[in-house]
Design a protein around this motif. Structure first.
Motif, PDB file in Angstrom:
ATOM      1  N   SER A 260      58.316 -16.776 -23.096  1.00  0.00           N
ATOM      2  CA  SER A 260      58.329 -15.970 -21.873  1.00  0.00           C
ATOM      3  C   SER A 260      57.301 -16.496 -20.859  1.00  0.00           C
ATOM      4  O   SER A 260      56.219 -16.933 -21.226  1.00  0.00           O
ATOM      5  CB  SER A 260      57.997 -14.534 -22.264  1.00  0.00           C
ATOM      6  N   SER A 261      57.657 -16.459 -19.580  1.00  0.00           N
ATOM      7  CA  SER A 261      56.661 -16.906 -18.595  1.00  0.00           C
ATOM      8  C   SER A 261      55.744 -15.755 -18.183  1.00  0.00           C
ATOM      9  O   SER A 261      54.626 -15.972 -17.731  1.00  0.00           O
ATOM     10  CB  SER A 261      57.325 -17.550 -17.382  1.00  0.00           C
ATOM     11  N   SER A 262      56.220 -14.514 -18.336  1.00  0.00           N
ATOM     12  CA  SER A 262      55.311 -13.390 -18.071  1.00  0.00           C
ATOM     13  C   SER A 262      54.824 -12.843 -19.409  1.00  0.00           C
ATOM     14  O   SER A 262      55.612 -12.384 -20.220  1.00  0.00           O
ATOM     15  CB  SER A 262      56.037 -12.284 -17.301  1.00  0.00           C
ATOM     16  N   SER A 263      53.529 -12.932 -19.622  1.00  0.00           N
ATOM     17  CA  SER A 263      52.962 -12.449 -20.886  1.00  0.00           C
ATOM     18  C   SER A 263      52.790 -10.937 -20.827  1.00  0.00           C
ATOM     19  O   SER A 263      53.014 -10.312 -19.787  1.00  0.00           O
ATOM     20  CB  SER A 263      51.597 -13.098 -21.115  1.00  0.00           C
ATOM     21  N   VAL A 264      52.359 -10.363 -21.933  1.00  0.00           N
ATOM     22  CA  VAL A 264      51.971  -8.949 -21.917  1.00  0.00           C
ATOM     23  C   VAL A 264      50.720  -8.853 -21.041  1.00  0.00           C
ATOM     24  O   VAL A 264      49.793  -9.657 -21.197  1.00  0.00           O
ATOM     25  CB  VAL A 264      51.658  -8.452 -23.348  1.00  0.00           C
ATOM     26  N   SER A 265      50.696  -7.894 -20.116  1.00  0.00           N
ATOM     27  CA  SER A 265      49.571  -7.860 -19.161  1.00  0.00           C
ATOM     28  C   SER A 265      48.279  -7.406 -19.835  1.00  0.00           C
ATOM     29  O   SER A 265      48.301  -6.669 -20.831  1.00  0.00           O
ATOM     30  CB  SER A 265      49.895  -6.929 -17.985  1.00  0.00           C
TER      31      SER A 265
END
Ligand SMILES: CC(C)=CCC/C(C)=C/CC/C(C)=C/CC/C(C)=C/COP(=O)(O)OP(=O)(O)O
Ligand SMILES: O=P(O)(O)OC[C@@H](O)CO
Ligand SMILES: [Mg+2]
Length: 259
Positions: free
Chosen positions: A186-191
């Motif tokens: 995924s390119s967006s990780s867990v924030s």
């Protein structure tokens, strides 16, 4: 050889209680190429304090999972090998333990309870150590393999209350670990906001993974409260990344956070 029944949970508990950070290398049986890893790499791993090896993939079962685990164990023992199953068919007695996950961010009964029912007898007969895990898919809305396979949507990083309530429900159901996964590659990780909130409210060992392909992202996860980070894809691309991460973890644990 009989398994040490609490070997893996004790190791994770030690990290959690001592506020130390851990690293897990995720080996995807569908993609792992033993020839991509040199003998020197395996030998060097022994001095680098890798905490866990996870084995699993969203693709369907490979018939020689047991052989793969034996291959890994011969080179990495005593590092625990833990199953990270995409389905009940990935239960394999050669491992030390299994992340016994329920995909509680979704509403697909197949991944909430059905896969678990189908796996239980084999697990009972195998002596695998069972790690009851609340598994939540959380990202910025990206499609990933777990989404495709389970037909469930990820929770969005911005849905903080829903994420917290979901993780709490997992805790109240008796799950001992929370795994926040942004999804493989995924390119967006867990924030960091989500990690911080789940870590401080749940007070359970927190595993974070998905798209961790830079030291900076791993540092942010540690700072936010992740106890164990999971890295798969980036090590598939560049095995030396694991060495970098382990050196960084050692530095972080020893130098930055002396109790
Ligand atoms: C407890 C038992 C026996 C099964 C649990 C079954 C559940 C709930 C699974 C959760 C949903 C799921 C399909 C998870 C897959 C986890 C996993 C191994 C992800 C890794 O994905 P990759 O296979 O690396 O993805 P790529 O295909 O993108 O490489
Ligand atoms: O492969 P990556 O992106 O490192 O993700 C690891 C794991 O969290 C995926 O389920
Ligand atoms: Mg993969």
């Amino acid at each position: 050889m009989p398994k040490q029944q609490r070997k893996v949970s004790n190791a994770i508990q030690q990290l959690f209680e001592n506020k130390k950070k851990g690293v897990a290398w995720l080996i995807d049986p569908g993609k792992f190429d033993p020839n991509s890893i040199s003998d020197v790499f395996w030998e060097n791993l022994h001095g680098l304090e890798l905490d866990l090896i996870l084995v699993g993939g969203s693709q369907d079962e490979s018939s020689d999972l047991g052989e793969l685990i034996q291959f890994i164990k011969e080179r990495t023992s005593p590092i625990p090998v833990v199953l990270f199953p995409g389905s009940y068919q990935q239960v394999c007695p050669e491992a030390d333990a299994i992340l016994f996950m329920s995909l509680i961010s979704g509403r697909n009964p197949e991944y909430l309870i059905s896969q678990q029912v189908q796996a239980s007898r084999t697990i009972q007969n195998s002596g695998l150590e069972v790690l009851p895990t609340a598994y939540l898919l959380v990202n910025d809305g990206e499609i990933c393999s777990v989404h495709r396979k389970s037909g469930t949507l990820p929770l969005l990083n911005e849905e903080l209350d829903l994420i917290l309530d979901t993780a709490l429900a997992g805790k109240f159901l008796g799950m001992n670990y929370v795994y926040l996964d942004a999804g493989s590659g995924s390119s967006s990780s867990v924030s960091t906001r989500v990690i911080q909130a789940v870590s401080s409210e749940l007070r359970l060992p927190l595993i974070v993974g998905g798209g961790l392909n830079k030291l900076k992202k791993i540092h942010q996860c540690f700072e936010a409260g992740a106890d164990l980070v999971v890295i798969g894809n980036q090590i598939e691309k560049d095995p030396d990344f694991l060495v970098e991460v382990l050196n960084f973890k050692k530095f972080y644990n020893e130098e930055l956070h002396v109790n």
